[in-house]
Design an enzyme around this catalytic site. Structure first.
Site, PDB file in Angstrom:
ATOM      1  N   ALA A  64      56.816  53.421  35.943  1.00 17.71           N
ATOM      2  CA  ALA A  64      56.919  52.073  36.496  1.00 17.71           C
ATOM      3  C   ALA A  64      58.345  51.907  37.019  1.00 17.71           C
ATOM      4  O   ALA A  64      59.258  52.618  36.589  1.00 17.71           O
ATOM      5  CB  ALA A  64      56.610  51.049  35.415  1.00 17.71           C
ATOM      6  N   GLY A 109      54.652  55.220  33.339  1.00 15.04           N
ATOM      7  CA  GLY A 109      53.484  54.724  34.069  1.00 15.04           C
ATOM      8  C   GLY A 109      52.776  55.824  34.863  1.00 15.04           C
ATOM      9  O   GLY A 109      51.582  55.698  35.150  1.00 15.04           O
ATOM     10  N   GLU A 112      50.606  57.517  32.373  1.00 23.14           N
ATOM     11  CA  GLU A 112      49.546  56.541  32.057  1.00 23.14           C
ATOM     12  C   GLU A 112      48.523  56.455  33.196  1.00 23.14           C
ATOM     13  O   GLU A 112      47.322  56.306  32.953  1.00 23.14           O
ATOM     14  CB  GLU A 112      50.183  55.168  31.793  1.00 23.14           C
ATOM     15  CG  GLU A 112      51.015  55.172  30.519  1.00 23.14           C
ATOM     16  CD  GLU A 112      51.900  53.927  30.374  1.00 23.14           C
ATOM     17  OE1 GLU A 112      52.633  53.607  31.327  1.00 23.14           O
ATOM     18  OE2 GLU A 112      51.845  53.295  29.310  1.00 23.14           O
ATOM     19  N   GLU A 132      59.581  55.754  27.454  1.00 20.95           N
ATOM     20  CA  GLU A 132      59.901  54.327  27.317  1.00 20.95           C
ATOM     21  C   GLU A 132      60.803  53.998  26.127  1.00 20.95           C
ATOM     22  O   GLU A 132      61.718  53.171  26.246  1.00 20.95           O
ATOM     23  CB  GLU A 132      58.608  53.497  27.219  1.00 20.95           C
ATOM     24  CG  GLU A 132      57.821  53.409  28.522  1.00 20.95           C
ATOM     25  CD  GLU A 132      56.836  54.552  28.725  1.00 20.95           C
ATOM     26  OE1 GLU A 132      56.903  55.552  27.965  1.00 20.95           O
ATOM     27  OE2 GLU A 132      55.994  54.448  29.625  1.00 20.95           O
TER      28      GLU A 132
END
Ligand code: CAA
Length: 259
Positions: A64, A109, A112, A132
């Site tokens: 992200a 992300g 993911e 993260e």
């Protein structure tokens, strides 16, 4: 769509995330483009399998967007997590199968996103991880849930708590990917797998996806009932009649009609 190119090749579509200046990192715009791309794929009944990849040689998706996340408040963080989760659930529950062709970094992300696809294959240059905790946050687009389901809670906890990246060979060993290819061969392999899927009876393939996904969310007694219903529904299709008829008549079946 600003950051996604969608190409159709017969019954297969290839979606490529293109945000080269940030290694294809997922900002709000890319999430909206992913959402739009999934709507377009859903609406096109000719598409029977989707390949998802990243542009360039370096990254699938490097996570992200850290710049966009850096100033979020508690409510803003929750909203950004929901935005990603909603799109990733749409991807996971898309009727047709999706193959992630992981061509490089798949971090945060990006990992993911790959995990929201049905099947993951990768280049020998790919790197996976959930960094993260090293940035002061948890995974936010389903990583704590999907990684634990895919590789087991022990390995998922190790990867998430240590925030250590793993290379393609380790991703293969722990079952995060199904196969590793030389980088130059990855897309051909992904498209070939998608074409093989697309040649099978589409309604049956989609029922298989639904049965596996929905069955994993309930206990075994309920899971086998989900399968029974979907199995039964196949007997209302022309493709079942053609597939079984061809076998009994000792001939190759006609191309399936998605009917
Ligand atoms: N967000 C925003 N920008 C990113 C990015 C990200 N996740 N990853 C890379 N970029 C940008 C870099 O800032 C850089 O931009 P500039 O050229 O403008 O400086 C550009 O992409 C190229 O990156 P690097 O120069 O860092 O390339 P590198 O080869 O030296 O390193 C890398 C590659 C190891 C992938 C490194 O870029 C990196 O560590 N990126 C961040 C990975 C990460 O932590 N991802 C998880 C984000 S958190 C998350 O995803 C939360 C969630 O679950 C929703």
């Amino acid at each position: 769509m600003t950051n996604i190119v969608l190409e159709k090749k017969g019954h297969v579509a290839v979606a490529t995330i293109q945000r080269p200046k940030a290694l294809n990192a997922l900002n709000s715009q890319v999430l909206e483009d992913l959402n739009e791309m999934l709507d377009q794929v859903s609406a096109d009944k000719e598409i029977r399998a989707l390949v998802l990849t990243g542009s360039g040689e370096k990254a699938f998706v490097a996570g992200a967007d850290i710049g966009e996340m850096s100033t979020l408040t508690k409510a803003g963080g929750e909203a950004f997590g929901k935005k990603g989760n909603d799109v990733f659930r749409k991807l996971e529950t898309l009727a047709i199968p999706v193959i992630a062709a992981v061509n490089g970094f798949a971090l945060g992300g990006g990992c993911e996103l790959a995990m929201s696809c049905d099947i993951r294959i990768c280049a020998d240059t790919a790197v996976f991880g959930q960094p993260e905790a090293g940035l002061g946050i948890t995974p936010g687009f389903g990583g704590t849930q999907r990684l634990a389901r895919l590789v087991g809670p022990g390995m998922a906890k190790q990867m998430i708590y240590t925030a250590r990246n793993i290379k393609a060979d380790e991703a293969l060993r722990i079952g995060l990917v199904n196969a590793v290819y030389p980088a130059a061969e990855l897309m051909a392999a992904a498209e070939k797998m998608a074409e093989t899927i697309a040649q099978n009876a589409p309604i049956a393939v989609q029922a298989c996806k639904k049965a596996i996904n929905e069955g994993l969310d309930v206990d075994m007694d309920a899971a086998v009932v989900i399968e029974e219903k979907l199995f039964g529904s196949c007997f209302e299709t022309a493709d079942q009649r053609e597939g079984m008829g061809a076998f009994l008549e000792k001939r190759k079946h006609e191309p399936y009609q998605n009917k």
